[in-house]
Motif scaffolding. Structure first.
Motif, PDB file in Angstrom:
ATOM      1  N   ILE A   1       0.866  -1.183   0.000  1.00 18.46           N
ATOM      2  CA  ILE A   1       0.000   0.000   0.000  1.00 18.46           C
ATOM      3  C   ILE A   1       0.897   1.225   0.000  1.00 18.46           C
ATOM      4  N   LEU A   2       0.691   2.102  -0.970  1.00 20.00           N
ATOM      5  CA  LEU A   2       1.538   3.270  -1.126  1.00 20.00           C
ATOM      6  C   LEU A   2       0.951   4.471  -0.390  1.00 20.00           C
ATOM      7  N   LYS A   3       1.739   5.522  -0.258  1.00 24.13           N
ATOM      8  CA  LYS A   3       1.274   6.746   0.405  1.00 24.13           C
ATOM      9  C   LYS A   3       0.079   7.349  -0.324  1.00 24.13           C
ATOM     10  N   SER A   4      -0.010   7.094  -1.620  1.00 18.71           N
ATOM     11  CA  SER A   4      -1.137   7.589  -2.423  1.00 18.71           C
ATOM     12  C   SER A   4      -2.381   6.716  -2.257  1.00 18.71           C
ATOM     13  N   HIS A   5      -2.271   5.639  -1.426  1.00 16.59           N
ATOM     14  CA  HIS A   5      -3.334   4.658  -1.188  1.00 16.59           C
ATOM     15  C   HIS A   5      -3.502   3.672  -2.349  1.00 16.59           C
ATOM     16  N   SER A   6      -2.637   3.756  -3.344  1.00 24.22           N
ATOM     17  CA  SER A   6      -2.645   2.740  -4.394  1.00 24.22           C
ATOM     18  C   SER A   6      -2.193   1.414  -3.796  1.00 24.22           C
ATOM     19  N   LYS A   7      -2.709   0.309  -4.333  1.00 24.08           N
ATOM     20  CA  LYS A   7      -2.348  -1.025  -3.876  1.00 24.08           C
ATOM     21  C   LYS A   7      -1.759  -1.802  -5.047  1.00 24.08           C
ATOM     22  N   ILE A   8      -0.578  -2.371  -4.839  1.00 27.88           N
ATOM     23  CA  ILE A   8       0.058  -3.129  -5.904  1.00 27.88           C
ATOM     24  C   ILE A   8       0.586  -4.447  -5.342  1.00 27.88           C
ATOM     25  N   PRO A   9       0.644  -5.489  -6.159  1.00 26.62           N
ATOM     26  CA  PRO A   9       1.054  -6.808  -5.661  1.00 26.62           C
ATOM     27  C   PRO A   9       2.558  -6.911  -5.453  1.00 26.62           C
ATOM     28  N   LEU A  10       2.937  -7.735  -4.485  1.00 27.95           N
ATOM     29  CA  LEU A  10       4.326  -8.088  -4.241  1.00 27.95           C
ATOM     30  C   LEU A  10       4.463  -9.587  -4.398  1.00 27.95           C
ATOM     31  N   SER A  11       5.334 -10.019  -5.305  1.00 29.41           N
ATOM     32  CA  SER A  11       5.543 -11.450  -5.516  1.00 29.41           C
ATOM     33  C   SER A  11       6.237 -12.067  -4.307  1.00 29.41           C
ATOM     34  N   ARG A  12       5.850 -13.299  -4.006  1.00 32.94           N
ATOM     35  CA  ARG A  12       6.459 -13.983  -2.865  1.00 32.94           C
ATOM     36  C   ARG A  12       7.974 -14.079  -3.027  1.00 32.94           C
ATOM     37  N   SER A  13       8.427 -14.318  -4.252  1.00 28.48           N
ATOM     38  CA  SER A  13       9.861 -14.470  -4.490  1.00 28.48           C
ATOM     39  C   SER A  13      10.636 -13.171  -4.304  1.00 28.48           C
ATOM     40  N   LYS A  14       9.927 -12.041  -4.317  1.00 25.42           N
ATOM     41  CA  LYS A  14      10.580 -10.735  -4.170  1.00 25.42           C
ATOM     42  C   LYS A  14      10.621 -10.257  -2.721  1.00 25.42           C
ATOM     43  N   LEU A  15       9.920 -10.962  -1.819  1.00 31.14           N
ATOM     44  CA  LEU A  15       9.805 -10.493  -0.435  1.00 31.14           C
ATOM     45  C   LEU A  15      11.163 -10.414   0.254  1.00 31.14           C
ATOM     46  N   VAL A  16      12.003 -11.437   0.087  1.00 31.87           N
ATOM     47  CA  VAL A  16      13.316 -11.444   0.739  1.00 31.87           C
ATOM     48  C   VAL A  16      14.154 -10.256   0.273  1.00 31.87           C
ATOM     49  N   ASN A  17      14.128  -9.973  -1.027  1.00 35.75           N
ATOM     50  CA  ASN A  17      14.898  -8.843  -1.561  1.00 35.75           C
ATOM     51  C   ASN A  17      14.398  -7.514  -1.013  1.00 35.75           C
ATOM     52  N   LEU A  18      13.072  -7.389  -0.881  1.00 35.96           N
ATOM     53  CA  LEU A  18      12.507  -6.154  -0.339  1.00 35.96           C
ATOM     54  C   LEU A  18      12.920  -5.963   1.117  1.00 35.96           C
ATOM     55  N   LYS A  19      12.901  -7.056   1.891  1.00 35.05           N
ATOM     56  CA  LYS A  19      13.320  -6.973   3.294  1.00 35.05           C
ATOM     57  C   LYS A  19      14.765  -6.489   3.405  1.00 35.05           C
ATOM     58  N   ALA A  20      15.611  -6.977   2.513  1.00 30.71           N
ATOM     59  CA  ALA A  20      17.014  -6.570   2.541  1.00 30.71           C
ATOM     60  C   ALA A  20      17.183  -5.097   2.184  1.00 30.71           C
ATOM     61  N   LEU A  21      16.323  -4.605   1.288  1.00 35.01           N
ATOM     62  CA  LEU A  21      16.454  -3.213   0.833  1.00 35.01           C
ATOM     63  C   LEU A  21      15.989  -2.205   1.868  1.00 35.01           C
ATOM     64  N   ILE A  22      14.903  -2.541   2.579  1.00 32.89           N
ATOM     65  CA  ILE A  22      14.354  -1.535   3.499  1.00 32.89           C
ATOM     66  C   ILE A  22      14.429  -1.981   4.962  1.00 32.89           C
TER      67      ILE A  22
END
Length: 328
Positions: A305-326
């Motif tokens: 969920i973005l600050k603009s309230h837009s909702k976009i999907p996150l792939s399960r395979s991308k979750l680990v990479n996102l955790k590392a980034l933020i």
């Protein structure tokens, strides 16, 4: 279930065109989602149920007695308890399975003796799904099942929907929300009033597919070019909320407006990765600074969920990479 074929379907009502040039194949066990309005969805459902005649076009493979529909504003019987309500449908369909066991799969066992008028919106949606399950149609049509549900309600509904599909019930869903369709469907269409159905790039990704090459080191850029009629409009990366691939075309989302980029998603990913963008899904690049929330509806379903309230999907395979980034 026999394959249902809709060819160049056209429906006018009260001097208005509701559906135009709609062509669709519905095969057994397909998981189709269609982005369309309430009026368009209601009309489509009534055509499939043969409650309305089409203005033109051909529908084949229809057996209305083997189709059930759940509309977003479906009414229930508020004075009845869940158990008494469901027993009446069991008698109609000669349903033999033990209701107590079934209530567990639809997360309604603890409220089986509660009157429907006292149920939450989450519980009422699952009850409507269970009612349809008992009637056991070949094809189940559902409109906007996740709208207005809580996060916990969405997770429970998705579980009940998956259980329904394991019992040879083909489900076709409609919603105006693409996020809802990403969570519930594998093949997703947009309905356009002028051109009919358009297949999107939002089909569920194959999480085991690691064939995409690792992007090369991106080069810095300061502006992203878009085309508006005969003009070229430039945006700074920090102005962009996210980028979506719509049928192979890159679409920048800036403060609620959409702008077409001549570049591919892979090209944009290479250019924007070092500037704070992340490929969260095959069809989405997101500005990491715009992420406000991460919601998990199940082990396989994640939504940003973005600050603009837009909702976009996150792939399960991308979750680990996102955790590392933020770092969360």
């Amino acid at each position: 279930m026999q394959t249902i074929q809709l060819e160049h379907l056209f429906k006018q009502q009260h001097h208005q065109t509701i559906l135009k040039d709609l062509t669709l194949t519905i095969q057994a066990q397909s998981k189709i989602g269609i982005q369309m309005s309430h009026v368009e969805a209601t009309t489509l459902f009534k055509l499939l149920l043969q409650m309305l005649p089409q203005t033109s076009g051909v529908i084949t493979g229809i057996t209305p007695d083997h189709i059930q529909a759940i509309l977003h504003n479906d009414g229930l019987y508020p004075q009845l308890t869940i158990m008494s309500y469901l027993k009446s449908f069991c008698r109609l369909s000669d349903f033999a399975t033990n209701l107590d066991d079934l209530l567990q799969f639809f997360a309604l066992k603890d409220v089986a003796r509660v009157k429907i008028k006292h149920l939450s919106a989450d519980q009422q949606q699952r009850l409507a799904l269970l009612r349809a399950f008992i009637l056991h149609p070949d094809l189940l049509l559902i409109e906007s099942p996740l709208t207005n549900l809580t996060n916990a309600g969405i997770e429970l509904y998705l579980s009940a929907l998956a259980y329904t599909r394991t019992h040879s019930i083909t489900v076709l869903l409609t919603s105006y929300s693409l996020e809802e369709l990403v969570l519930t469907s594998k093949t997703i269409y947009r309905y356009h009033s002028n051109t009919g159905l358009e297949l999107t790039d939002l089909a569920t990704e194959n999480e085991a597919d690691n064939s995409d090459p690792t992007p090369s080191t991106p080069r810095p850029i300061f502006k992203v070019a878009t085309k508006v009629d005969d003009k070229t409009v430039f945006f700074s990366p920090n102005e962009i909320d996210f980028i979506e691939s719509v049928n192979g075309v890159s679409q920048l989302n800036v403060s609620g407006e959409q702008f077409i980029s001549p570049q591919t998603m892979n090209e944009l990913e290479q250019q924007l990765t070092t500037l704070g963008f992340f490929r969260c899904h095959r069809s989405y690049l997101v500005n990491l600074q715009q992420i406000a929330e991460l919601i998990s509806y199940s082990r396989n379903s994640y939504t940003l969920i973005l600050k603009s309230h837009s909702k976009i999907p996150l792939s399960r395979s991308k979750l680990v990479n996102l955790k590392a980034l933020i770092n969360f």
